[in-house]
Scaffold this motif. Structure first.
Motif, PDB file in Angstrom:
ATOM      1  N   ASP A 161      -4.676   5.020  -1.604  1.00  0.00           N
ATOM      2  CA  ASP A 161      -5.977   5.152  -0.948  1.00  0.00           C
ATOM      3  C   ASP A 161      -7.014   5.030  -2.055  1.00  0.00           C
ATOM      4  N   ILE A 162      -7.870   4.025  -1.949  1.00  0.00           N
ATOM      5  CA  ILE A 162      -8.874   3.813  -2.984  1.00  0.00           C
ATOM      6  C   ILE A 162     -10.255   4.021  -2.376  1.00  0.00           C
ATOM      7  N   LEU A 163     -11.004   4.959  -2.952  1.00  0.00           N
ATOM      8  CA  LEU A 163     -12.377   5.230  -2.538  1.00  0.00           C
ATOM      9  C   LEU A 163     -13.352   4.926  -3.671  1.00  0.00           C
ATOM     10  N   GLY A 164     -12.835   4.786  -4.887  1.00  0.00           N
ATOM     11  CA  GLY A 164     -13.648   4.554  -6.065  1.00  0.00           C
ATOM     12  C   GLY A 164     -13.577   3.116  -6.536  1.00  0.00           C
ATOM     13  N   GLY A 193      -8.483  -4.452 -11.941  1.00  0.00           N
ATOM     14  CA  GLY A 193      -7.141  -4.783 -12.410  1.00  0.00           C
ATOM     15  C   GLY A 193      -6.260  -5.182 -11.248  1.00  0.00           C
ATOM     16  N   ILE A 194      -5.018  -5.431 -11.541  1.00  0.00           N
ATOM     17  CA  ILE A 194      -4.042  -5.827 -10.527  1.00  0.00           C
ATOM     18  C   ILE A 194      -3.511  -4.585  -9.835  1.00  0.00           C
ATOM     19  N   ALA A 238     -15.339   1.893  -1.728  1.00  0.00           N
ATOM     20  CA  ALA A 238     -14.383   1.389  -2.713  1.00  0.00           C
ATOM     21  C   ALA A 238     -14.811   0.023  -3.224  1.00  0.00           C
ATOM     22  N   LEU A 239     -14.540  -0.223  -4.511  1.00  0.00           N
ATOM     23  CA  LEU A 239     -14.798  -1.524  -5.114  1.00  0.00           C
ATOM     24  C   LEU A 239     -13.576  -1.905  -5.931  1.00  0.00           C
ATOM     25  N   VAL A 240     -12.906  -2.973  -5.514  1.00  0.00           N
ATOM     26  CA  VAL A 240     -11.721  -3.438  -6.219  1.00  0.00           C
ATOM     27  C   VAL A 240     -11.970  -4.852  -6.720  1.00  0.00           C
ATOM     28  N   LYS A 241     -11.797  -5.034  -8.031  1.00  0.00           N
ATOM     29  CA  LYS A 241     -11.927  -6.354  -8.650  1.00  0.00           C
ATOM     30  C   LYS A 241     -10.580  -6.699  -9.259  1.00  0.00           C
ATOM     31  N   THR A 287     -17.178  -0.857   4.776  1.00  0.00           N
ATOM     32  CA  THR A 287     -18.062  -0.552   3.644  1.00  0.00           C
ATOM     33  C   THR A 287     -17.412  -0.806   2.291  1.00  0.00           C
ATOM     34  N   ALA A 288     -16.105  -1.016   2.253  1.00  0.00           N
ATOM     35  CA  ALA A 288     -15.391  -1.266   0.998  1.00  0.00           C
ATOM     36  C   ALA A 288     -15.575  -2.723   0.567  1.00  0.00           C
ATOM     37  N   LYS A 289     -15.461  -2.960  -0.748  1.00  0.00           N
ATOM     38  CA  LYS A 289     -15.607  -4.311  -1.285  1.00  0.00           C
ATOM     39  C   LYS A 289     -14.374  -4.678  -2.096  1.00  0.00           C
ATOM     40  N   PHE A 290     -13.980  -5.948  -1.975  1.00  0.00           N
ATOM     41  CA  PHE A 290     -12.794  -6.438  -2.664  1.00  0.00           C
ATOM     42  C   PHE A 290     -13.049  -7.857  -3.147  1.00  0.00           C
ATOM     43  N   ASN A 291     -12.894  -8.087  -4.446  1.00  0.00           N
ATOM     44  CA  ASN A 291     -13.046  -9.413  -5.038  1.00  0.00           C
ATOM     45  C   ASN A 291     -11.743  -9.773  -5.740  1.00  0.00           C
ATOM     46  N   GLY A 292     -11.031 -10.730  -5.194  1.00  0.00           N
ATOM     47  CA  GLY A 292      -9.760 -11.142  -5.772  1.00  0.00           C
ATOM     48  C   GLY A 292      -8.915 -11.814  -4.717  1.00  0.00           C
TER      49      GLY A 292
END
Length: 153
Positions: free
Chosen positions: A75-78, A82-83, A96-99, A112-117
């Motif tokens: 569970d990612i909120l922050g 990375g992979i 959440a922001l995942v790059k 509301t979460a963001k994901f780049n990859g």
């Protein structure tokens, strides 16, 4: 005579609470290096390195990880750069922001979460990546992607 038996019975009947195997990196804590554990882990601080467990990873709203994540569920909120390799369910919540690239069997994301990859959900891709180990501080997946890019050029 009866009172002694009652005392012994009471001391024998005490229950021992099971200890939980939850690791917490609190807010304001910064770790430089890899974290490898068996149980659940919650990160509310900052980690610069690999975070790996056979259980669940929770990255709190203030948590920041720069490095790869390997786990059974997350569970990612922050913020994660990375992979991310999750064998079962990956859930991006809140802000959440995942790059980075995701390798998971199941993926859920709040609006509301963001994901780049890139996201890979093929079972053979997830299993192959989950079994790969770190090599010289660099992810094997990153090295293979670099090799493929140089081959195409």
């Amino acid at each position: 005579m009866f009172s002694n038996n009652n005392r012994n019975t009471r001391s024998e009947s005490k229950t021992v609470m099971p200890t939980s195997n939850v690791n917490i990196i609190g807010s304001g804590t910064s770790i430089q290096g890899d974290i490898v554990c068996e149980g659940d882990i919650r990160i509310d601080g900052q980690v610069n390195g690999l975070v790996s467990t056979k259980a669940k990873i929770v990255v709190g709203p203030e948590g920041e990880i720069t490095g790869d994540l390997i786990c059974n569920s997350a569970d990612i909120l922050g913020k994660v750069t990375g992979i991310v390799k999750v064998e079962d369910l990956l859930f991006l919540k809140g802000n959440a922001l995942v790059k980075g690239d995701l390798y998971t069997a199941h993926f859920e994301m709040e609006p509301t979460a963001k994901f780049n990859g890139r996201c890979y959900m093929e079972p053979e891709d997830v299993a192959a990546v989950a079994n790969q180990k770190e090599k010289h501080g660099k992810s094997v997946v990153t090295e293979k992607a670099s090799e493929k890019a140089s081959e195409k050029a």
